[in-house]
Write a protein that holds these residues in place. Structure first.
Motif, PDB file in Angstrom:
ATOM      1  N   UNK A   1       0.839  -1.105  -0.121  1.00 50.18           N
ATOM      2  CA  UNK A   1      -0.052   0.051  -0.258  1.00 50.18           C
ATOM      3  C   UNK A   1       0.958   1.401   0.022  1.00 50.18           C
ATOM      4  N   UNK A   2       0.427   2.393  -0.690  1.00 52.69           N
ATOM      5  CA  UNK A   2       1.190   3.518  -0.848  1.00 52.69           C
ATOM      6  C   UNK A   2       0.782   4.422   0.325  1.00 52.69           C
ATOM      7  N   UNK A   3       1.581   5.170   0.839  1.00 52.37           N
ATOM      8  CA  UNK A   3       1.565   5.999   1.945  1.00 52.37           C
ATOM      9  C   UNK A   3       1.759   7.529   1.330  1.00 52.37           C
ATOM     10  N   UNK A   4       0.921   8.281   1.004  1.00 48.33           N
ATOM     11  CA  UNK A   4       1.293   9.575   0.358  1.00 48.33           C
ATOM     12  C   UNK A   4       0.384  10.725   0.818  1.00 48.33           C
ATOM     13  N   UNK A   5      -0.510  10.530   1.713  1.00 50.84           N
ATOM     14  CA  UNK A   5      -1.569  11.354   2.235  1.00 50.84           C
ATOM     15  C   UNK A   5      -1.985  11.105   3.472  1.00 50.84           C
ATOM     16  N   UNK A   6      -2.821  11.945   4.194  1.00 50.36           N
ATOM     17  CA  UNK A   6      -3.315  11.601   5.428  1.00 50.36           C
ATOM     18  C   UNK A   6      -4.545  10.494   5.305  1.00 50.36           C
ATOM     19  N   UNK A   7      -4.908  10.490   4.113  1.00 48.85           N
ATOM     20  CA  UNK A   7      -5.980   9.569   3.593  1.00 48.85           C
ATOM     21  C   UNK A   7      -5.489   8.113   3.580  1.00 48.85           C
ATOM     22  N   UNK A   8      -4.219   8.041   3.226  1.00 49.83           N
ATOM     23  CA  UNK A   8      -3.694   6.828   2.856  1.00 49.83           C
ATOM     24  C   UNK A   8      -3.362   6.214   4.669  1.00 49.83           C
ATOM     25  N   UNK A   9      -3.033   7.151   5.504  1.00 46.40           N
ATOM     26  CA  UNK A   9      -2.567   6.768   6.605  1.00 46.40           C
ATOM     27  C   UNK A   9      -3.969   6.020   7.370  1.00 46.40           C
ATOM     28  N   UNK A  10      -5.246   6.673   7.133  1.00 53.01           N
ATOM     29  CA  UNK A  10      -6.559   6.016   7.565  1.00 53.01           C
ATOM     30  C   UNK A  10      -6.763   4.960   6.864  1.00 53.01           C
ATOM     31  N   UNK A  11      -6.427   4.627   5.414  1.00 52.27           N
ATOM     32  CA  UNK A  11      -6.680   3.451   4.557  1.00 52.27           C
ATOM     33  C   UNK A  11      -5.672   2.363   5.402  1.00 52.27           C
ATOM     34  N   UNK A  12      -4.285   2.633   5.877  1.00 51.83           N
ATOM     35  CA  UNK A  12      -3.601   1.639   6.242  1.00 51.83           C
ATOM     36  C   UNK A  12      -4.324   1.132   7.760  1.00 51.83           C
ATOM     37  N   UNK A  13      -4.455   2.068   8.476  1.00 54.71           N
ATOM     38  CA  UNK A  13      -5.116   1.715   9.853  1.00 54.71           C
ATOM     39  C   UNK A  13      -6.475   0.939   9.460  1.00 54.71           C
ATOM     40  N   UNK A  14      -7.329   1.112   8.656  1.00 51.88           N
ATOM     41  CA  UNK A  14      -8.568   0.272   8.262  1.00 51.88           C
ATOM     42  C   UNK A  14      -8.073  -1.152   7.904  1.00 51.88           C
ATOM     43  N   UNK A  15      -6.811  -1.272   6.757  1.00 47.53           N
ATOM     44  CA  UNK A  15      -6.383  -2.567   6.345  1.00 47.53           C
ATOM     45  C   UNK A  15      -5.952  -3.222   7.341  1.00 47.53           C
ATOM     46  N   UNK A  16      -5.184  -2.678   8.314  1.00 48.47           N
ATOM     47  CA  UNK A  16      -4.547  -3.539   9.545  1.00 48.47           C
ATOM     48  C   UNK A  16      -5.747  -3.898  10.423  1.00 48.47           C
ATOM     49  N   UNK A  17      -6.536  -3.194  10.934  1.00 46.91           N
ATOM     50  CA  UNK A  17      -7.605  -3.574  11.773  1.00 46.91           C
ATOM     51  C   UNK A  17      -8.329  -4.666  11.042  1.00 46.91           C
ATOM     52  N   UNK A  18      -8.525  -4.786   9.893  1.00 45.16           N
ATOM     53  CA  UNK A  18      -9.413  -5.797   9.069  1.00 45.16           C
ATOM     54  C   UNK A  18      -8.620  -7.152   9.145  1.00 45.16           C
ATOM     55  N   UNK A  19      -7.495  -7.034   8.979  1.00 48.11           N
ATOM     56  CA  UNK A  19      -6.453  -8.240   9.134  1.00 48.11           C
ATOM     57  C   UNK A  19      -6.391  -8.875  10.456  1.00 48.11           C
ATOM     58  N   UNK A  20      -6.387  -7.761  11.544  1.00 44.81           N
ATOM     59  CA  UNK A  20      -6.290  -8.350  12.792  1.00 44.81           C
ATOM     60  C   UNK A  20      -7.456  -9.119  13.234  1.00 44.81           C
ATOM     61  N   UNK A  21      -8.695  -8.556  12.793  1.00 47.73           N
ATOM     62  CA  UNK A  21      -9.939  -9.319  13.028  1.00 47.73           C
ATOM     63  C   UNK A  21      -9.961 -10.506  12.575  1.00 47.73           C
ATOM     64  N   UNK A  22      -9.664 -10.627  11.234  1.00 50.89           N
ATOM     65  CA  UNK A  22      -9.628 -11.701  10.238  1.00 50.89           C
ATOM     66  C   UNK A  22      -8.767 -12.806  11.117  1.00 50.89           C
TER      67      UNK A  22
END
Length: 126
Positions: free
Chosen positions: A1-22
């Motif tokens: 995943x690319x991290x180029x903006x604050x919105x990307x930071x939010x997407x990283x958080x969401x993706x990590x949470x989803x994997x942790x739940x899985x």
């Protein structure tokens, strides 16, 4: 995943949470890995000028885990030992980011070269 903006930071958080739940991490461990990911994603953006994160699910013997690798081509960290001390900051923060992140995960590895960038790998086991 690319991290180029604050919105990307939010997407990283969401993706990590989803994997942790899985992976069926406890709520406490979900919070720890998401907090660590958020801090490192923000550092990648703020201090590294942007970069990437690689998310990997792990299975070793009978345990499962989540490994995150953050990379940037920023200015690098001149003194890693100093950067890992509580209270050290090069910005306006409290200086708890890297040291706090290290305490939240089971494995923490940092490689940085001045003028070339930084790579931080963290792993949280269930």
């Amino acid at each position: 995943m690319s991290i180029e903006s604050s919105a990307d930071v939010v997407l990283v958080r969401q993706a990590v949470r989803q994997l942790a739940v899985e992976l069926r991490f406890s709520l406490v461990d979900q919070t720890k890995i998401v907090t660590a990911a958020s801090e490192l994603a923000r550092n990648t953006l703020t201090y590294g000028g942007g970069g990437t994160v690689k998310l990997e699910t792990l299975e070793e013997d009978r345990r499962r885990g989540l490994r995150l690798t953050f990379e940037d081509q920023g200015p690098g960290i001149a003194d890693i030992d100093l950067a890992l001390k509580d209270g050290f900051t090069t910005g306006n923060g409290l200086g708890m980011g890297l040291s706090g992140t290290k305490r939240l995960v089971n494995e923490f590895n940092i490689v940085s070269r001045v003028g070339e960038g930084t790579c931080i790998t963290i792993t949280k086991w269930k």
